[in-house]
Design a protein around this motif. Structure first.
Motif, PDB file in Angstrom:
ATOM      1  N   UNK A  52     -19.661 -11.433  11.457  1.00 39.90           N
ATOM      2  CA  UNK A  52     -20.126 -10.296  12.054  1.00 39.90           C
ATOM      3  C   UNK A  52     -20.092 -10.640  13.556  1.00 39.90           C
ATOM      4  N   UNK A  53     -19.514  -9.894  14.582  1.00 39.34           N
ATOM      5  CA  UNK A  53     -19.491 -10.490  15.862  1.00 39.34           C
ATOM      6  C   UNK A  53     -19.343  -8.870  16.615  1.00 39.34           C
ATOM      7  N   UNK A  54     -20.023  -9.113  17.842  1.00 39.85           N
ATOM      8  CA  UNK A  54     -20.052  -7.647  18.570  1.00 39.85           C
ATOM      9  C   UNK A  54     -20.052  -8.336  20.091  1.00 39.85           C
ATOM     10  N   UNK A  55     -19.026  -7.931  20.817  1.00 39.31           N
ATOM     11  CA  UNK A  55     -19.018  -8.665  22.324  1.00 39.31           C
ATOM     12  C   UNK A  55     -18.756  -7.261  23.007  1.00 39.31           C
ATOM     13  N   UNK A  56     -19.846  -6.968  23.894  1.00 39.88           N
ATOM     14  CA  UNK A  56     -19.794  -5.723  24.981  1.00 39.88           C
ATOM     15  C   UNK A  56     -18.864  -6.177  26.300  1.00 39.88           C
ATOM     16  N   UNK A  57     -18.496  -5.369  26.851  1.00 43.24           N
ATOM     17  CA  UNK A  57     -17.536  -5.183  27.971  1.00 43.24           C
ATOM     18  C   UNK A  57     -18.093  -6.344  29.068  1.00 43.24           C
ATOM     19  N   UNK A  58     -17.453  -7.406  29.668  1.00 43.81           N
ATOM     20  CA  UNK A  58     -18.093  -8.314  30.413  1.00 43.81           C
ATOM     21  C   UNK A  58     -18.928  -9.325  29.818  1.00 43.81           C
ATOM     22  N   UNK A  59     -19.063  -9.525  28.767  1.00 38.61           N
ATOM     23  CA  UNK A  59     -19.956 -10.444  28.119  1.00 38.61           C
ATOM     24  C   UNK A  59     -19.234 -11.716  27.786  1.00 38.61           C
ATOM     25  N   UNK A  60     -19.600 -12.716  27.871  1.00 32.92           N
ATOM     26  CA  UNK A  60     -19.203 -14.041  27.837  1.00 32.92           C
ATOM     27  C   UNK A  60     -19.839 -14.772  26.519  1.00 32.92           C
ATOM     28  N   UNK A 218     -20.861 -21.603  31.395  1.00 35.36           N
ATOM     29  CA  UNK A 218     -19.967 -20.476  31.472  1.00 35.36           C
ATOM     30  C   UNK A 218     -20.432 -19.344  30.649  1.00 35.36           C
ATOM     31  N   UNK A 219     -20.984 -19.529  29.433  1.00 34.23           N
ATOM     32  CA  UNK A 219     -21.324 -18.202  28.698  1.00 34.23           C
ATOM     33  C   UNK A 219     -22.914 -17.971  28.733  1.00 34.23           C
ATOM     34  N   UNK A 220     -23.150 -16.728  28.227  1.00 32.74           N
ATOM     35  CA  UNK A 220     -24.270 -16.393  28.207  1.00 32.74           C
ATOM     36  C   UNK A 220     -24.939 -16.540  26.782  1.00 32.74           C
ATOM     37  N   UNK A 221     -23.862 -16.115  25.884  1.00 35.43           N
ATOM     38  CA  UNK A 221     -24.362 -16.084  24.246  1.00 35.43           C
ATOM     39  C   UNK A 221     -23.659 -16.982  23.707  1.00 35.43           C
ATOM     40  N   UNK A 222     -24.388 -17.733  22.714  1.00 36.89           N
ATOM     41  CA  UNK A 222     -23.695 -18.714  21.877  1.00 36.89           C
ATOM     42  C   UNK A 222     -23.324 -18.418  20.485  1.00 36.89           C
ATOM     43  N   UNK A 223     -22.610 -18.670  19.765  1.00 37.53           N
ATOM     44  CA  UNK A 223     -22.335 -18.429  18.303  1.00 37.53           C
ATOM     45  C   UNK A 223     -22.051 -19.891  17.509  1.00 37.53           C
ATOM     46  N   UNK A 224     -22.878 -20.511  16.802  1.00 40.38           N
ATOM     47  CA  UNK A 224     -22.493 -21.822  15.832  1.00 40.38           C
ATOM     48  C   UNK A 224     -21.850 -21.296  14.670  1.00 40.38           C
ATOM     49  N   UNK A 225     -20.575 -21.918  14.404  1.00 36.14           N
ATOM     50  CA  UNK A 225     -20.019 -21.710  13.252  1.00 36.14           C
ATOM     51  C   UNK A 225     -19.795 -22.793  12.367  1.00 36.14           C
ATOM     52  N   UNK A 226     -20.270 -22.558  10.961  1.00 34.95           N
ATOM     53  CA  UNK A 226     -20.204 -23.968  10.322  1.00 34.95           C
ATOM     54  C   UNK A 226     -19.621 -23.408   8.819  1.00 34.95           C
ATOM     55  N   UNK A 227     -18.749 -23.997   8.376  1.00 37.38           N
ATOM     56  CA  UNK A 227     -17.995 -23.761   7.083  1.00 37.38           C
ATOM     57  C   UNK A 227     -17.684 -22.267   6.876  1.00 37.38           C
ATOM     58  N   UNK A 228     -17.158 -21.626   7.914  1.00 40.29           N
ATOM     59  CA  UNK A 228     -16.410 -20.388   7.889  1.00 40.29           C
ATOM     60  C   UNK A 228     -17.528 -19.237   8.195  1.00 40.29           C
ATOM     61  N   UNK A 229     -18.718 -19.566   8.447  1.00 43.73           N
ATOM     62  CA  UNK A 229     -19.979 -18.590   8.660  1.00 43.73           C
ATOM     63  C   UNK A 229     -20.644 -18.827   9.989  1.00 43.73           C
ATOM     64  N   UNK A 230     -21.571 -17.636  10.300  1.00 46.52           N
ATOM     65  CA  UNK A 230     -22.070 -17.836  11.227  1.00 46.52           C
ATOM     66  C   UNK A 230     -23.758 -18.565  11.309  1.00 46.52           C
ATOM     67  N   UNK A 231     -23.831 -19.780  11.655  1.00 46.11           N
ATOM     68  CA  UNK A 231     -24.901 -20.292  11.426  1.00 46.11           C
ATOM     69  C   UNK A 231     -26.086 -19.988  12.297  1.00 46.11           C
TER      70      UNK A 231
END
Length: 394
Positions: A52-60, A218-231
């Motif tokens: 699941x992922x939601x990115x708003x306009x202008x978000x990094x 560069x980015x304000x938000x981070x997502x760490x992915x592991x084994x195909x899932x959002x960790x």
């Protein structure tokens, strides 16, 4: 209708199975047997699982994780190069993607023709591409090669052209994979500056990189992915901290590291044996075992998990047969609050590696939290520097 620049991903799944490389009779019999027994999905591998992922306009957003975690697969789904097995995907606006060096670039066309082709794929009129053409060529540093066929470009030239086209045609969403590693240091700096510029113009960014400092800057938000899932997902510094902690936990603690010498004991302490504190003394005590007399250079470094250190110290040490105690004292520890890793390596004469560079000990530091630097700073230095400031009106 979603605003332009919005990405909404709900419960995305994606699977792959091995290619059918052979068409031998026995292979066909095995496939027929699996169909008859109901084992149709055998051999599938899930690349993405309930993402699941939601990115708003202008978000990094920065995507981090080890190789094979599903980062590039997710970007290809967002750019509609491939489609998910299940889930809901909504992407609003023009998408500029740089996922592979040759992504969107036709090798038999010239650089000039590729610029206009890419613009048409983004839905831009030819006159709009013409307005930005000179900027694209100047940024990619291809003034003398723009009318040559792209198949005669080097990998670095192709990457420069691809990034320049994707970034300067002002997409609503910019997807950038690890391809920036192909360029040299100066061009990487230009790419980071350009990404920061398009962010200020309202473009949404998803940035995949193993350069954690660039992601953090560069980015304000981070997502760490592991084994195909959002960790982990959240503020970029917290996510990167969790990712670094995972690297530390999977790294060897030094036991069993092969070498002509070996570390049998390693202790880290602050003042009077307490927890190390920012801008206070830090003591490192190592016991190194050698089977015979040797001369070596002991390297001690501190990192946030990966092998690239924040700083490195060195000392020439003669080793006698048996155990040798080596102490290293830092008067003012330049680290903020957080968790760090001590790395040790020993080099001998004529380039002989007496002990490979390896993580030896994990330790925590108590002190102030390093404030996030402004967007103008390209890279964040994870150190705390005590300084006196003076301001005088003249």
């Amino acid at each position: 209708m979603l605003p332009e620049g919005t990405i909404d991903v709900q419960q995305i799944w994606k699977r792959f199975r091995p290619d059918r490389r052979r068409r031998l009779f026995r292979d066909e019999l095995q496939r027929l047997r699996r169909r008859m027994t109901g084992d149709i999905v055998g051999g599938y591998r899930w690349a993405l699982r309930d993402v699941n992922l939601h990115v708003a306009p202008g978000e990094s957003v920065g995507l981090v994780g080890s190789n094979g975690a599903g980062k590039s697969t997710l970007l290809k789904i967002l750019s509609r190069v491939m489609y998910p097995y299940a889930g809901i995907l909504q992407v609003s606006g023009r998408v500029g993607a740089l996922i592979e060096v040759r992504a969107g670039i036709h090798p038999d066309l010239t650089g000039r023709e590729n610029v206009y082709l890419y613009g048409s794929l983004l839905g831009l009129p030819r006159r709009d591409v013409t307005k930005r053409f000179d900027e694209i060529v100047a940024f990619a540093e291809l003034d003398d090669a723009i009318d040559r066929q792209v198949k005669f470009f080097s990998s670095g030239m192709q990457m420069r052209l691809g990034f320049a086209v994707a970034a300067f045609l002002e997409p609503d969403i910019l997807l950038v994979d690890e391809v920036l590693a192909v360029g040299d240091a100066s061009f990487q700096q230009k790419c980071l500056d350009r990404m920061r510029t398009v962010l200020s113009q309202g473009t949404s960014l998803i940035f995949v990189s193993h350069d954690l400092a660039s992601v953090e800057a560069t980015c304000s938000r981070g997502i760490w992915m592991r084994d195909g899932m959002v960790a982990a997902e959240g503020e970029v510094r917290e996510v990167l901290g969790a990712y670094r902690t995972s690297i530390e936990e999977t790294a060897s603690t030094g036991n069993g590291v092969a070498g002509l010498v070996r570390v049998t004991k390693c202790e880290i302490s602050g003042t009077d044996g307490s927890m190390p504190k920012t801008n206070e003394p830090l003591d490192v005590r190592m016991v190194i075992q050698a089977d015979e007399s040797r001369s070596g250079i002991v390297f001690v470094g501190v990192s946030e998990g990966p092998a690239t250190p924040i700083f490195v110290l060195r000392r020439d040490v003669p080793f006698a047969p048996g155990q040798t105690e080596v102490r290293c004292s830092i008067e003012h520890l330049p680290l903020p609050r957080g968790r760090f890793f001590l790395w040790i390596g020993v080099d001998g004469k004529h380039g002989v590696d007496l002990l490979p560079w390896h993580p030896a000990q994990r330790f925590d530091v108590s002190g102030p939290t390093l404030d996030r630097a402004p967007r103008a700073v390209v890279r964040l230095a994870p150190v705390h520097v005590q300084a006196d400031w003076g301001v005088k009106k003249r």
